[in-house]
Write an enzyme that holds these catalytic residues in place. Structure first.
Site, mmCIF file in Angstrom:
data_model
loop_
_atom_site.group_PDB
_atom_site.id
_atom_site.type_symbol
_atom_site.label_atom_id
_atom_site.label_comp_id
_atom_site.label_asym_id
_atom_site.label_seq_id
_atom_site.Cartn_x
_atom_site.Cartn_y
_atom_site.Cartn_z
ATOM 1 N N SER A 124 -3.124 -7.827 -0.711
ATOM 2 C CA SER A 124 -1.969 -7.063 -0.288
ATOM 3 C C SER A 124 -2.216 -6.172 0.938
ATOM 4 O O SER A 124 -1.281 -5.622 1.518
ATOM 5 C CB SER A 124 -1.516 -6.157 -1.440
ATOM 6 O OG SER A 124 -2.569 -5.275 -1.805
ATOM 7 N N SER A 184 -7.644 -7.860 -2.789
ATOM 8 C CA SER A 184 -6.717 -7.491 -1.715
ATOM 9 C C SER A 184 -7.356 -6.876 -0.488
ATOM 10 O O SER A 184 -6.670 -6.557 0.478
ATOM 11 C CB SER A 184 -5.635 -6.545 -2.260
ATOM 12 O OG SER A 184 -4.777 -7.241 -3.118
ATOM 13 N N LYS A 194 -3.697 2.282 4.477
ATOM 14 C CA LYS A 194 -2.698 1.467 3.775
ATOM 15 C C LYS A 194 -1.613 2.360 3.178
ATOM 16 O O LYS A 194 -1.887 3.477 2.730
ATOM 17 C CB LYS A 194 -3.397 0.663 2.678
ATOM 18 C CG LYS A 194 -2.525 -0.341 1.940
ATOM 19 C CD LYS A 194 -3.363 -1.119 0.940
ATOM 20 C CE LYS A 194 -2.548 -2.101 0.140
ATOM 21 N NZ LYS A 194 -3.384 -2.871 -0.812
#
Length: 474
Positions: free
Chosen positions: A152, A176, A77
């Protein structure tokens, strides 16, 4: 190589000389080339670097010196540092920035001979529930046209879902990792807070942030968790508890006592198809001999406001470092220092991040500190104590991971409360700091995935993973 093979299967073929790391990398690069233009899951692809590393690891396999994760292809990420590679946190405020060091979790993957193939798109500074807040356009769910992947860590989830990598690292502050895993039909683990070092993770809310793991199966999750967990000299908050061999103990050895929350099943936000799938899961667990009991968690209505008060306060503090002075975006329009600060931040931060910084600054102000921030800290302790008491009585607590399946892009962006409700069932574990996992539980009539969330006591990931593996196998 069969699409979405488990790493244990891949490793057996590697050791037998039936495939090479180079072929594995080529497989994922082919998928990335075909799919990423539509899905937007990856912001950077390290193709040449991955190929060179694959050649090196192939040599190590032949010599018998390869690490535990040799041949595992991973994406990370865009909030995790990887030295000499871009780090933007899905934001314009870090335009042109490259990491000066590598996050501990990422370095441990590399040390075990994993191959980092790319950087995942994400909501800006990990703030979002749909991956629509990225400065680099939304990520699209691979299972449905115009559907969100969750946030997210939506880019990380879609990379695994669409077979662009075997495993991906995301981060979980209030759900998330688990919510995107639910929306994308894969496995997503949020470990106990402090199980994995946060060194090299760009902070959103420091007392909530956890590095989490996406994969297609529990075995891969367990193996990666045992590699990246444990004490770290660079993080004073990380646990020093001994890390079990999670991947070697995935057999559920008995029937369990399982509780499910009345407040989730009876919640008006719960989609009927999600409720039906969850009710069916409860019946199946009972039929398998487990003791399944409805329990009440009266503090549930306070978890979401508690979470947002505290995380916005921490975000206000953490994001003050992005000011246009030392790195990242700096405005060209300023005539003095104060104007430079204001315009750099206004131009660099997106709408959702700006909103949360303003909220956090307000609750930390002299006028509201006692009324909101201190009360939220007290509420957090009460929620943690009550959840821990329930986990003393039950081996696991189960609930739907999210109240709905993946919704359409743009359908909730105008209503912040509707968007925040996507985290309704995941924030409890985050507020309390306990581990939680989302595993696939079925699909709705439109083919969108439904996730089952399972919570256990702090540092009981071994039991949590074994039970999850059992459920997926039965």
């Amino acid at each position: 190589m069969r699409a979405q093979s488990s790493f244990s299967e891949i490793r057996q073929q590697l050791d037998a000389g039936k495939i090479s790391c180079g072929q594995i990398v080529d497989h994922y690069l082919k998928n990335i080339g075909e799919k990423n233009g539509t899905l937007n899951a990856l912001l950077s692809v390290y193709d040449q670097e991955a190929k060179e590393r694959a050649q090196l690891i192939d040599q190590k396999i032949k010599s018998g010196s390869a690490g535990k994760l040799a041949g595992l292809v991973v994406t990370i990420k865009d909030v995790l540092c990887y030295k000499d590679h871009p780090l933007q946190c899905g934001s314009k405020i870090l335009d042109g920035f490259q990491s000066q060091f590598t996050a501990t979790a990422v370095q441990r993957l590399i040390d075990a001979d994993a191959i980092i193939i790319g950087r995942n798109n994400c909501d800006e500074f990990a703030m979002g529930s749909s991956n629509e807040n990225s400065a680099f356009s939304p990520v699209v769910n691979a299972d449905g046209h115009n559907r969100v992947p969750g946030g997210s860590s939506g880019g990380s989830a879609v990379a695994v879902q669409a077979d662009m990598c075997a495993v991906s690292l995301g981060t979980d502050t209030g759900g998330s990792v688990r919510q995107p895993a639910s929306f994308c039909g894969i496995v997503g683990l949020k470990p106990t807070y402090s199980r994995i070092s946060r060194h090299g993770l760009a902070a959103y809310a420091s007392t909530f942030d956890c590095i989490g793991i996406f994969s297609n199966n529990v075995k891969d999750t367990a193996l990666v968790l045992e590699v990246i967990s444990g004490a770290d000299e660079y993080d004073s908050t990380v646990s020093r508890q001994k890390v079990p061999s999670f991947s070697e103990h995935l057999q559920a050895s008995r029937c369990y006592k399982i509780g499910y929350l009345k407040e989730t099943v009876d919640n008006e936000a719960l989609n009927p198809e999600v409720k039906a799938a969850f009710t069916k899961q409860i019946d199946e667990l009972s039929a398998q001999g487990h003791h399944v009991e409805e329990i009440s968690f009266p503090l549930m209505e306070y978890t979401l406001p508690t979470y947002y008060i505290l995380t916005t306060a921490e975000a206000s503090s953490n994001l003050s470092r992005y000011d246009g002075v030392r790195y990242g975006h700096r405005t060209t329009e300023a005539s003095n220092l104060e104007e430079m600060y204001k315009k750099s931040r206004t131009e660099g931060f997106g709408e959702e991040v700006t909103k949360r910084i303003l909220l956090g600054t307000a609750v930390l102000s002299a006028s509201y500190h006692d009324a909101y921030y201190i009360k939220a800290q007290k509420a957090r302790r009460m929620i943690q104590n009550e959840l821990n008491e329930l986990l003393e009585r039950f081996d696991f607590i189960i609930m739907p991971t999210a109240p709905t399946t993946a919704f359409e892009l743009g359908s909730k962006t105008e209503n912040s409360m509707e968007m925040y409700l996507a985290d309704l069932f995941t924030v409890q574990a985050s507020v309390a700091g306990v581990p939680a996992i989302s595993i696939p539980m079925g699909r709705d009539q439109q083919g969108m995935s439904i996730g089952l969330q399972i919570l256990s006591k702090a540092f009981e990931e071994q039991k949590l993973l074994a039970f999850s593996n059992y459920l997926l196998d039965n």
